[in-house]
Design a protein around this motif. Sequence first.
Motif, PDB file in Angstrom:
ATOM      1  N   PHE A   1      95.973  -5.948  39.324  1.00 25.56           N
ATOM      2  CA  PHE A   1      96.215  -4.675  39.676  1.00 25.56           C
ATOM      3  C   PHE A   1      94.837  -4.090  40.549  1.00 25.56           C
ATOM      4  CE2 PHE A   1      98.442  -5.695  35.879  1.00 25.56           C
ATOM      5  CZ  PHE A   1      99.396  -5.124  35.940  1.00 25.56           C
TER       6      PHE A   1
ATOM      7  N   ALA B   1      94.093  -0.027  42.502  1.00 25.16           N
ATOM      8  CA  ALA B   1      94.553   1.551  42.682  1.00 25.16           C
ATOM      9  C   ALA B   1      94.742   1.882  44.245  1.00 25.16           C
ATOM     10  CB  ALA B   1      93.705   2.415  41.938  1.00 25.16           C
TER      11      ALA B   1
ATOM     12  N   GLU C   1      99.937  -2.553  43.574  1.00 18.25           N
ATOM     13  CA  GLU C   1      99.094  -1.427  43.843  1.00 18.25           C
ATOM     14  C   GLU C   1      99.653  -0.072  43.175  1.00 18.25           C
ATOM     15  OE1 GLU C   1      98.973   1.660  47.696  1.00 18.25           O
ATOM     16  OE2 GLU C   1      99.301  -0.432  48.250  1.00 18.25           O
ATOM     17  N   THR C   2      98.645   0.107  42.362  1.00 21.58           N
ATOM     18  CA  THR C   2      98.984   1.371  41.173  1.00 21.58           C
ATOM     19  C   THR C   2      99.264   2.517  41.436  1.00 21.58           C
ATOM     20  OG1 THR C   2      96.761   1.452  40.304  1.00 21.58           O
ATOM     21  CG2 THR C   2      97.848  -0.453  39.351  1.00 21.58           C
TER      22      THR C   2
ATOM     23  N   LYS D   1      94.854   7.686  36.065  1.00 23.10           N
ATOM     24  CA  LYS D   1      95.437   7.274  34.736  1.00 23.10           C
ATOM     25  C   LYS D   1      97.012   7.092  34.539  1.00 23.10           C
ATOM     26  CE  LYS D   1      92.754   9.701  32.019  1.00 23.10           C
ATOM     27  NZ  LYS D   1      92.264  10.137  30.679  1.00 23.10           N
TER      28      LYS D   1
ATOM     29  N   CYS E   1      98.306   4.530  36.833  1.00 22.74           N
ATOM     30  CA  CYS E   1      97.930   3.096  36.572  1.00 22.74           C
ATOM     31  C   CYS E   1      98.752   2.777  35.333  1.00 22.74           C
ATOM     32  CB  CYS E   1      96.329   3.283  36.240  1.00 22.74           C
ATOM     33  SG  CYS E   1      95.705   1.866  35.206  1.00 22.74           S
TER      34      CYS E   1
ATOM     35  N   VAL F   1     101.016  -0.709  35.261  1.00 23.69           N
ATOM     36  CA  VAL F   1     100.857  -1.884  34.376  1.00 23.69           C
ATOM     37  C   VAL F   1     101.802  -2.186  33.276  1.00 23.69           C
ATOM     38  CG1 VAL F   1      99.057  -2.619  32.409  1.00 23.69           C
ATOM     39  CG2 VAL F   1      98.240  -1.622  34.352  1.00 23.69           C
TER      40      VAL F   1
ATOM     41  N   PHE G   1      92.465  -6.131  36.627  1.00 24.64           N
ATOM     42  CA  PHE G   1      92.376  -5.051  37.055  1.00 24.64           C
ATOM     43  C   PHE G   1      91.087  -5.125  38.192  1.00 24.64           C
ATOM     44  CE2 PHE G   1      94.545  -0.937  37.322  1.00 24.64           C
ATOM     45  CZ  PHE G   1      93.760  -0.329  38.121  1.00 24.64           C
TER      46      PHE G   1
ATOM     47  N   THR H   1      86.380   6.382  32.094  1.00 26.94           N
ATOM     48  CA  THR H   1      87.456   6.502  33.184  1.00 26.94           C
ATOM     49  C   THR H   1      87.855   7.969  33.146  1.00 26.94           C
ATOM     50  OG1 THR H   1      88.256   4.398  32.781  1.00 26.94           O
ATOM     51  CG2 THR H   1      89.909   6.004  33.565  1.00 26.94           C
TER      52      THR H   1
ATOM     53  N   GLU I   1      90.769   4.703  36.458  1.00 24.76           N
ATOM     54  CA  GLU I   1      92.023   3.782  36.090  1.00 24.76           C
ATOM     55  C   GLU I   1      91.929   2.938  34.964  1.00 24.76           C
ATOM     56  OE1 GLU I   1      92.365   5.452  40.133  1.00 24.76           O
ATOM     57  OE2 GLU I   1      91.143   3.505  39.517  1.00 24.76           O
TER      58      GLU I   1
ATOM     59  N   ALA J   1      94.494   1.204  31.938  1.00 22.91           N
ATOM     60  CA  ALA J   1      94.916  -0.019  31.969  1.00 22.91           C
ATOM     61  C   ALA J   1      94.829  -0.849  30.784  1.00 22.91           C
ATOM     62  CB  ALA J   1      94.360  -0.733  33.287  1.00 22.91           C
TER      63      ALA J   1
END
Length: 225
Positions: free
Chosen positions: A5, A7, A41-42, A46, A49, A53, A67, A141, A167, A171
């Motif tokens: 993963f 971002a 590509e999240t 938050k 993400c 996930v 991640f 985060t 993120e 995650a």
Amino acid sequence: MTAFFAAEPEEAEALREALEATTPLEAPFPLHQGEGVLVAETGVGKVACALAVAHVLTRFAPKGSFFLGVAGALDPALRALDLLLAQRAVQWDVDLTPFGRAPGETALGVRFFPSDPRLLARAEAAARALGFPHRLGVVATGDRFLQDPEEAKRLRALHGADAVEMEGAAALMVAYRFRHPMALVRIVTDGAGEGAALDFQAFLREASRRLGRLARALLPYTEGG
């Protein structure tokens, strides 16, 4: 199958190229598949993400996940392009202190969400093999790009955090709820203070390239079970 993963588009593109994940899959975010790998590509933040996930874990049930992405340094000893292997991460903008919770503690009663130790050890071995400067640490985060040096100092003192991003704790929280092994690895692009946005852009491309190399180096470890 192992899921990776990231971002930012630049980060995800570097991972796709390094892992040869060229087959697009239908998803509410960019998702590509390669031999034995997924690259998601999240998007930034938050919520984005956590959505990505949860979708990947529910639909594909990967064996483990990493991640990978960039972060701002809170520890002044960290330098640009250093790797931080996150032992745990906290959501610094969660505040339930009026209800007796510690700063960053969620309603689950968990404040720090951990990386999987086995996967983190694999990341450390890969970083060592590549000769990348790296260390273990704590990530904070939040849903805000931090560029206030005084606030950065406060977060470091309050949470013992070494780097800040947008993120990682989300995650790891999803992984925690799914009982899924995931490791969070960040590479430093800026100092999370004045001028952070300019530093971020300057180092993003090289940081993404290094993350791609790290992901590629992780393949023998992930394939080894």
